[in-house]
Scaffold this active site. Structure first.
Site, PDB file in Angstrom:
ATOM      1  N   LYS A  67       0.336  -0.267   0.462  1.00  0.00           N
ATOM      2  CA  LYS A  67       1.359  -1.246   0.104  1.00  0.00           C
ATOM      3  C   LYS A  67       2.553  -0.574  -0.563  1.00  0.00           C
ATOM      4  CE  LYS A  67      -1.625  -3.745  -2.229  1.00  0.00           C
ATOM      5  NZ  LYS A  67      -2.881  -3.071  -1.847  1.00  0.00           N
ATOM      6  N   THR A  68       2.296   0.322  -1.513  1.00  0.00           N
ATOM      7  CA  THR A  68       3.396   1.045  -2.163  1.00  0.00           C
ATOM      8  C   THR A  68       4.130   1.922  -1.167  1.00  0.00           C
ATOM      9  OG1 THR A  68       2.188   1.061  -4.267  1.00  0.00           O
ATOM     10  CG2 THR A  68       3.990   2.643  -4.025  1.00  0.00           C
ATOM     11  N   ASP A 112       4.666  -4.647  -7.821  1.00  0.00           N
ATOM     12  CA  ASP A 112       3.243  -4.463  -7.578  1.00  0.00           C
ATOM     13  C   ASP A 112       2.428  -5.444  -8.426  1.00  0.00           C
ATOM     14  OD1 ASP A 112       1.018  -3.361  -6.455  1.00  0.00           O
ATOM     15  OD2 ASP A 112       1.016  -1.547  -7.671  1.00  0.00           O
ATOM     16  N   THR A 161      -3.363  -7.537  -4.606  1.00  0.00           N
ATOM     17  CA  THR A 161      -4.730  -7.341  -4.128  1.00  0.00           C
ATOM     18  C   THR A 161      -5.498  -8.653  -4.097  1.00  0.00           C
ATOM     19  OG1 THR A 161      -5.420  -6.814  -6.391  1.00  0.00           O
ATOM     20  CG2 THR A 161      -4.824  -4.959  -4.968  1.00  0.00           C
ATOM     21  N   ARG A 220      -6.021   6.286   0.755  1.00  0.00           N
ATOM     22  CA  ARG A 220      -5.962   6.939  -0.550  1.00  0.00           C
ATOM     23  C   ARG A 220      -7.238   7.726  -0.829  1.00  0.00           C
ATOM     24  NH1 ARG A 220      -4.894   2.936  -5.265  1.00  0.00           N
ATOM     25  NH2 ARG A 220      -2.809   2.947  -4.327  1.00  0.00           N
TER      26      ARG A 220
END
Length: 351
Positions: A67-68, A112, A161, A220
């Site tokens: 997402k980032t 975020d 999330t 990640r």
């Protein structure tokens, strides 16, 4: 481009720098999520064609799926500055007003964990998203005055999330919403291969696929495991990674063939060995493994449920037959998924 990097207090600065170096910078470099990538590409191309700022974008999905990275890519694709903040950092309307009033035209604001923003700030955001204006309240009581402040057109990229916690009025103000899903092994293999090239790691295709298969569908985690395998290869070999070395490195870091780590196995072992397979409450389970309830619920449980090792029931968490088998244990009589005691005709959770 002015950019304010996100800071995660749970991740060491050197780890954050390593993650940032491995992020793709353009949309055509973003592997996986083909549906989201194609849709977002169309949104950005149409905005460039109209010479306008893109619609506000909402990205939802578990941590670590990009997402980032997508927020950074959006800013790069439209050639705009990027400002990064988070919901917990905005607890008062004044916090949000200060950020919005400092934006330049066309800037991308990445927010975020948007679901954790305070309600008063959230209501101010409604007006900013629709009319590019904020009303600052001066004074208190009957003499309070609302002073409207115009802000330049901007693109808000919200990430969450837990999309279910977003109120409908906020969710409906996003022009484009995307749900990021866990990655396929093939996509993660490509990500591991590309990251290995950036890290100057000699990695064969089988080793890349092995790392990808133990990464829980999350880029990640794939990049983190790759860096640990690299460390192992540099210390214990000549820096080159083959399948045997990758397996040895992942065994050292307690990542098994299905991607379960120390916390995952601790949760399963607690349910099976201490609570006879469950059901057991979340807080009791968290205490038994020495973790916070949020860590168990948001880090371990989603993967264990997705792998079919854990069930959430109204009475608590229950281990499935697959969990007993993975731990090499036999479910005792009467345990969920175990043999039924003689004469027991009660309901079976797994029937």
């Amino acid at each position: 481009m002015m950019e304010h990097s996100p800071v995660d207090p749970l991740v060491a600065p050197e780890e954050q720098a390593a993650e940032a170096a491995l992020r793709p910078s353009r949309l055509d470099e973003f592997e996986g999520q083909p549906r989201v990538r194609d849709q977002l590409s169309l949104v950005l191309a149409a905005a460039r064609h109209r010479d306008s700022t893109p619609d506000h974008v909402l990205l939802s999905g578990p941590p670590g799926l990009g997402k980032t990275t997508l927020a950074m890519i959006i800013a790069a694709e439209v050639g705009a500055p990027l400002h990064i903040t988070s919901g917990p950092a905005i607890q008062h309307p004044g916090d949000l007003a200060a950020i919005l009033s400092g934006l330049v035209e066309g800037e991308v604001l990445f927010l975020d964990e948007i679901h954790r923003m305070s309600r008063p700030a959230e209501e101010m955001l409604y007006l900013a998203m629709e009319d590019f204006r904020v009303d600052v309240i001066v004074g208190k009581g009957p003499g309070a005055t609302a002073i409207p402040i115009s802000i330049p057109p901007f693109t808000l990229v919200g990430a969450t999330t837990r999309a279910g916690l977003l109120p409908s009025p906020l969710r409906d103000r996003f022009g484009f919403t995307a749900q990021l899903d866990f990655y396929e092994v093939e996509d993660l293999t490509g990500i591991v291969t590309r990251s290995a090239a950036k890290l100057d790691v000699e990695l064969d295709a089988d080793s890349a696929r092995l790392i990808a298969s133990r990464s829980r569908g999350t880029p990640r985690i794939a990049n983190r495991l790759l860096r640990r395998v690299r460390d192992y290869a540099q210390v214990n070999a000549d820096g080159r990674v083959d399948v045997a070395l990758a397996k040895a490195a992942l065994e050292l870091y307690e990542v098994d063939e299905l991607g379960l780590d120390r916390l995952d196995r601790a949760v399963l072992e607690a349910i099976c060995a201490k609570f006879a397979g469950g059901p057991v409450g979340l807080s009791t389970l968290a205490i038994s493994v020495g973790e916070e309830t949020e860590t168990v619920e948001e880090v371990a449980e989603p993967f264990l449920v997705r792998q079919g090792f854990l069930m959430r029931t109204p009475r608590g968490r229950v281990a499935t037959p697959a969990a007993w088998a993975h731990l090499g244990l036999s479910a005792p009589p009467g345990a969920p998924g175990g043999p039924r005691p003689s004469g027991d005709e009660g309901p079976d959770l797994f029937s």
